[in-house]
Design an enzyme around this catalytic site. Structure first.
Site, PDB file in Angstrom:
ATOM      1  N   ASP A 152       2.902   5.637  -6.874  1.00 42.96           N
ATOM      2  CA  ASP A 152       4.163   5.475  -6.148  1.00 42.96           C
ATOM      3  C   ASP A 152       5.381   5.357  -7.043  1.00 42.96           C
ATOM      4  O   ASP A 152       6.504   5.377  -6.564  1.00 42.96           O
ATOM      5  CB  ASP A 152       4.087   4.230  -5.250  1.00 42.96           C
ATOM      6  CG  ASP A 152       3.227   4.465  -4.037  1.00 42.96           C
ATOM      7  OD1 ASP A 152       3.280   5.590  -3.527  1.00 42.96           O
ATOM      8  OD2 ASP A 152       2.508   3.560  -3.628  1.00 42.96           O
ATOM      9  N   HIS A 158       0.878  -1.181   0.000  1.00 47.34           N
ATOM     10  CA  HIS A 158       0.000   0.000   0.000  1.00 47.34           C
ATOM     11  C   HIS A 158       0.907   1.221   0.000  1.00 47.34           C
ATOM     12  O   HIS A 158       1.562   1.511  -0.986  1.00 47.34           O
ATOM     13  CB  HIS A 158      -0.922  -0.104   1.222  1.00 47.34           C
ATOM     14  CG  HIS A 158      -2.057   0.863   1.265  1.00 47.34           C
ATOM     15  ND1 HIS A 158      -2.343   1.742   0.260  1.00 47.34           N
ATOM     16  CD2 HIS A 158      -3.001   1.092   2.226  1.00 47.34           C
ATOM     17  CE1 HIS A 158      -3.409   2.466   0.583  1.00 47.34           C
ATOM     18  NE2 HIS A 158      -3.826   2.084   1.782  1.00 47.34           N
ATOM     19  N   HIS A 212      -2.254  -2.002  -9.942  1.00 46.09           N
ATOM     20  CA  HIS A 212      -3.173  -1.425  -8.964  1.00 46.09           C
ATOM     21  C   HIS A 212      -4.441  -2.250  -8.953  1.00 46.09           C
ATOM     22  O   HIS A 212      -4.861  -2.750 -10.002  1.00 46.09           O
ATOM     23  CB  HIS A 212      -3.508   0.022  -9.352  1.00 46.09           C
ATOM     24  CG  HIS A 212      -4.072   0.805  -8.219  1.00 46.09           C
ATOM     25  ND1 HIS A 212      -5.400   0.768  -7.896  1.00 46.09           N
ATOM     26  CD2 HIS A 212      -3.486   1.631  -7.334  1.00 46.09           C
ATOM     27  CE1 HIS A 212      -5.602   1.551  -6.854  1.00 46.09           C
ATOM     28  NE2 HIS A 212      -4.471   2.076  -6.483  1.00 46.09           N
TER      29      HIS A 212
HETATM   30  N1  ACO Z   1       4.921  -6.672 -10.935  1.00 44.61           N
HETATM   31  C1  ACO Z   1       4.770  -7.851 -11.591  1.00 44.61           C
HETATM   32  N2  ACO Z   1       3.599  -8.505 -11.731  1.00 44.61           N
HETATM   33  C2  ACO Z   1       2.532  -7.935 -11.180  1.00 44.61           C
HETATM   34  C3  ACO Z   1       2.594  -6.715 -10.487  1.00 44.61           C
HETATM   35  C4  ACO Z   1       3.836  -6.076 -10.374  1.00 44.61           C
HETATM   36  N3  ACO Z   1       3.956  -4.903  -9.745  1.00 44.61           N
HETATM   37  N4  ACO Z   1       1.362  -6.396 -10.047  1.00 44.61           N
HETATM   38  C5  ACO Z   1       0.558  -7.383 -10.440  1.00 44.61           C
HETATM   39  N5  ACO Z   1       1.265  -8.310 -11.140  1.00 44.61           N
HETATM   40  C6  ACO Z   1       0.717  -9.511 -11.795  1.00 44.61           C
HETATM   41  C7  ACO Z   1       0.326 -10.568 -10.789  1.00 44.61           C
HETATM   42  O1  ACO Z   1       1.394 -11.463 -10.548  1.00 44.61           O
HETATM   43  C8  ACO Z   1      -0.827 -11.231 -11.490  1.00 44.61           C
HETATM   44  O2  ACO Z   1      -0.320 -12.061 -12.496  1.00 44.61           O
HETATM   45  P1  ACO Z   1      -1.055 -13.471 -12.824  1.00 44.61           P
HETATM   46  O3  ACO Z   1      -2.470 -13.120 -13.172  1.00 44.61           O
HETATM   47  O4  ACO Z   1      -0.296 -14.050 -13.934  1.00 44.61           O
HETATM   48  O5  ACO Z   1      -0.946 -14.277 -11.551  1.00 44.61           O
HETATM   49  C9  ACO Z   1      -1.535 -10.089 -12.214  1.00 44.61           C
HETATM   50  O6  ACO Z   1      -0.494  -9.108 -12.440  1.00 44.61           O
HETATM   51  C10 ACO Z   1      -2.677  -9.466 -11.444  1.00 44.61           C
HETATM   52  O7  ACO Z   1      -2.165  -8.980 -10.198  1.00 44.61           O
HETATM   53  P2  ACO Z   1      -2.859  -9.151  -8.792  1.00 44.61           P
HETATM   54  O8  ACO Z   1      -1.807  -9.448  -7.784  1.00 44.61           O
HETATM   55  O9  ACO Z   1      -4.016 -10.078  -8.927  1.00 44.61           O
HETATM   56  O10 ACO Z   1      -3.426  -7.706  -8.580  1.00 44.61           O
HETATM   57  P3  ACO Z   1      -3.950  -7.122  -7.199  1.00 44.61           P
HETATM   58  O11 ACO Z   1      -5.059  -6.207  -7.552  1.00 44.61           O
HETATM   59  O12 ACO Z   1      -4.220  -8.191  -6.219  1.00 44.61           O
HETATM   60  O13 ACO Z   1      -2.681  -6.323  -6.648  1.00 44.61           O
HETATM   61  C11 ACO Z   1      -1.138  -4.598  -6.222  1.00 44.61           C
HETATM   62  C12 ACO Z   1      -2.514  -4.956  -6.788  1.00 44.61           C
HETATM   63  C13 ACO Z   1      -1.005  -5.118  -4.774  1.00 44.61           C
HETATM   64  C14 ACO Z   1      -0.987  -3.093  -6.196  1.00 44.61           C
HETATM   65  C15 ACO Z   1      -0.067  -5.252  -7.128  1.00 44.61           C
HETATM   66  O14 ACO Z   1      -0.188  -4.755  -8.434  1.00 44.61           O
HETATM   67  C16 ACO Z   1       1.351  -5.028  -6.596  1.00 44.61           C
HETATM   68  O15 ACO Z   1       1.814  -5.774  -5.753  1.00 44.61           O
HETATM   69  N6  ACO Z   1       2.049  -3.946  -7.085  1.00 44.61           N
HETATM   70  C17 ACO Z   1       3.356  -3.624  -6.588  1.00 44.61           C
HETATM   71  C18 ACO Z   1       3.231  -2.856  -5.274  1.00 44.61           C
HETATM   72  C19 ACO Z   1       2.729  -1.437  -5.484  1.00 44.61           C
HETATM   73  O16 ACO Z   1       3.195  -0.717  -6.357  1.00 44.61           O
HETATM   74  N7  ACO Z   1       1.786  -1.040  -4.615  1.00 44.61           N
HETATM   75  C20 ACO Z   1       1.256   0.316  -4.624  1.00 44.61           C
HETATM   76  C21 ACO Z   1      -0.205   0.302  -4.966  1.00 44.61           C
HETATM   77  S1  ACO Z   1      -0.778   1.946  -5.108  1.00 44.61           S
HETATM   78  C22 ACO Z   1      -1.066   2.445  -3.518  1.00 44.61           C
HETATM   79  O17 ACO Z   1      -1.264   1.711  -2.614  1.00 44.61           O
HETATM   80  C23 ACO Z   1      -1.007   3.865  -3.327  1.00 44.61           C
END
Ligand code: ACO
Length: 443
Positions: A378, A283, A322
């Site tokens: 971010d 987050h 996201h």
């Molecule tokens: N890098 C690589 N792969 C990713 C990333 C990433 N940053 N984010 C998502 N994916 C992939 C997942 O592995 C998944 O792949 P799959 O379908 O083959 O298994 C697919 O994309 C969908 O991702 P989910 O994890 O299902 O998406 P979710 O909505 O649960 O997660 C989150 C969102 C937590 C923000 C995620 O994208 C992440 O971890 N990002 C990196 C951390 C980040 O930047 N957080 C800040 C969010 S903004 C905020 O809070 C202000």
């Protein structure tokens, strides 16, 4: 209008204005007509779907709230597919360009933009409440020197509830206003106290002749300089960053604030819970993780190797992806522009080149394109903070300062909502069936 689902028994019917969905329970053959309001059905309407009198009734299973609205809210509109973000109807782009953080805070908390007089009064009120109680300052001084400032902030905000026992009276409208003002006013002071503690420096008391953002920079960075005045471009960039973080509807930390607030805890306990949620790297902690990632990559030539590791699931591309945005996060676009303004003053952060190249490659790569992974707020914010001389441990603290008006607005909205009760999800129990206790020697 009639739409029919291909699988099974759901259909929506528009018969004279009332929309419904018809559900056939294939276990019993019974049919149920459920009203649709604002594109939702009420989970409680499913309870009537039962196989017999002993059946509890149908529930929805929605881990991580992927498809469940927990409230009706008029604070923030977000369309993740189109990359749209509006506070109380106003596009984030217009607010970032024309408004100030305190004006946006007023907008979020009160629902509309203030008149000139209302704005002056609001700014005066906030400025008047910037000082923190001595006991809280002393409490911060007692933390170990390497304590993370986010942990300090969480404790300090919860501690404010002990200083203001009147905050427990959440039904008092004047009291709610006062606590809202106090929270927004004191957050920069507590955040800066944590930073000065981490640096082993004496605290700088609030300087009320300065703007909200300039005062925060003074409390962070002034050393024996009563005339401290930041460069106006830096002051504005910080104000814009606060605006961009001010609310984001029902995210993890806001849900935490609402959830704790639903037990009628005081707003300091509720906001402190939000700070705890924001602390996590998925987050608010993501921009700190972005910088560490850029450090590890080190130079542009190593980007392909890093991208390969992401695809092999050995790395996450921090600052990408996201839960809600499946398009470019509009805040990331604004921050990218703010980077130019800040770097014009501070000189370019060398990590910017790595970040831009990472973004370019990722936006063309099938792995990221097919998963709709775009830069989020971010991805670039950490670069700006670093250029301002703010250490990574403080990034999330800045996020918390910016998010406070949103938390406050959502907390107030929840209290005013007659449909809200104490927050209490259901579960699907998957543990052991009933079994008899065995004395320790018999196990
Ligand atoms: N890098 C690589 N792969 C990713 C990333 C990433 N940053 N984010 C998502 N994916 C992939 C997942 O592995 C998944 O792949 P799959 O379908 O083959 O298994 C697919 O994309 C969908 O991702 P989910 O994890 O299902 O998406 P979710 O909505 O649960 O997660 C989150 C969102 C937590 C923000 C995620 O994208 C992440 O971890 N990002 C990196 C951390 C980040 O930047 N957080 C800040 C969010 S903004 C905020 O809070 C202000």
């Amino acid at each position: 209008m009639t739409t029919r689902e291909t699988k099974g028994a759901a259909e929506t019917v528009d018969g004279g204005g009332v929309q419904t969905v018809t559900v056939v329970d294939n276990r019993t053959g019974r049919t149920y007509e459920l009203p649709i309001t604002d594109g939702t059905i009420r989970a409680m309407d499913l309870r009537q779907i039962r196989v017999d009198d002993d059946d509890f009734g149908l529930m929805t299973y929605d881990p991580a709230f992927m498809n469940t609205a927990s409230c009706r809210s008029g604070v923030t509109y977000l369309d993740g597919d189109r990359g749209v973000l509006r506070y109380r109807g106003y596009p984030i782009e217009q607010l970032a360009e024309h408004s100030s953080f305190l004006e946006v805070a007023y907008l979020l908390v009160h629902g509309d933009l203030p008149t000139r007089i209302e704005l002056e009064t609001w700014v005066e009120e906030i400025t008047h409440h910037t000082y923190a109680h001595e006991s809280i300052r002393r409490m911060i001084a007692e933390f170990p020197p390497d304590a993370h400032p986010m942990g300090i902030l969480q404790a300090a905000v919860a501690g404010l509830g002990t200083v203001y026992p009147d905050a427990k009276d959440i039904d008092d409208e004047e009291g709610r206003h006062l606590q809202s003002v106090r929270l927004i006013a004191k957050m920069p002071t507590l955040g800066a106290y944590g930073y000065r503690h981490m640096r082993g420096l004496p605290v700088v008391e609030p300087r009320n002749r300065l703007s909200y953002s300039a005062n925060f920079l003074a409390m962070m960075f002034a050393v024996g300089d009563p005339g401290f005045q930041p460069d106006p471009r830096i002051e504005r960039a910080l104000d814009v960053l606060f605006i961009l973080h001010a609310d984001h509807e029902q995210n993890c930390s806001t849900s935490a604030v609402r959830s704790v607030g639903s037990s009628q805890a005081d707003p300091y306990a509720s906001v402190s819970a939000g700070i705890g949620a924001l602390y996590g790297p998925l987050h608010g902690g993501a921009n700190e993780a972005v910088l560490r990632m850029l450090d590890r990559i080190g130079n542009v030539d190593r980007i392909p190797e890093f991208i390969a590791a992401v695809k092999e699931r050995r790395e996450l591309l921090m600052g990408f992806g996201h839960r809600v945005y499946k398009n470019y996060d509009p805040r990331a676009r604004i921050i990218k522009t703010a980077c130019d303004d800040v770097f014009a003053v501070t000189g370019v952060n060398p990590k910017l080149a790595i970040a831009q190249e990472l973004e370019r490659i990722a936006l063309e790569d099938e792995f990221f394109v097919s998963r709709q992974l775009y830069p989020n707020v971010d991805f670039y914010s950490g670069l700006i903070y670093e250029a301002l001389g703010i250490p990574p441990e403080m990034f999330t603290v800045l996020f918390a300062i910016g998010r406070t008006p949103g938390w406050v607005a959502q907390w107030r909205e929840m209290l005013a909502d007659p449909e809200q009760k104490i927050s209490r999800p259901r579960q699907v129990y998957v543990g052991a069936g009933e079994r008899d206790y065995k004395p320790v020697g018999a196990r």
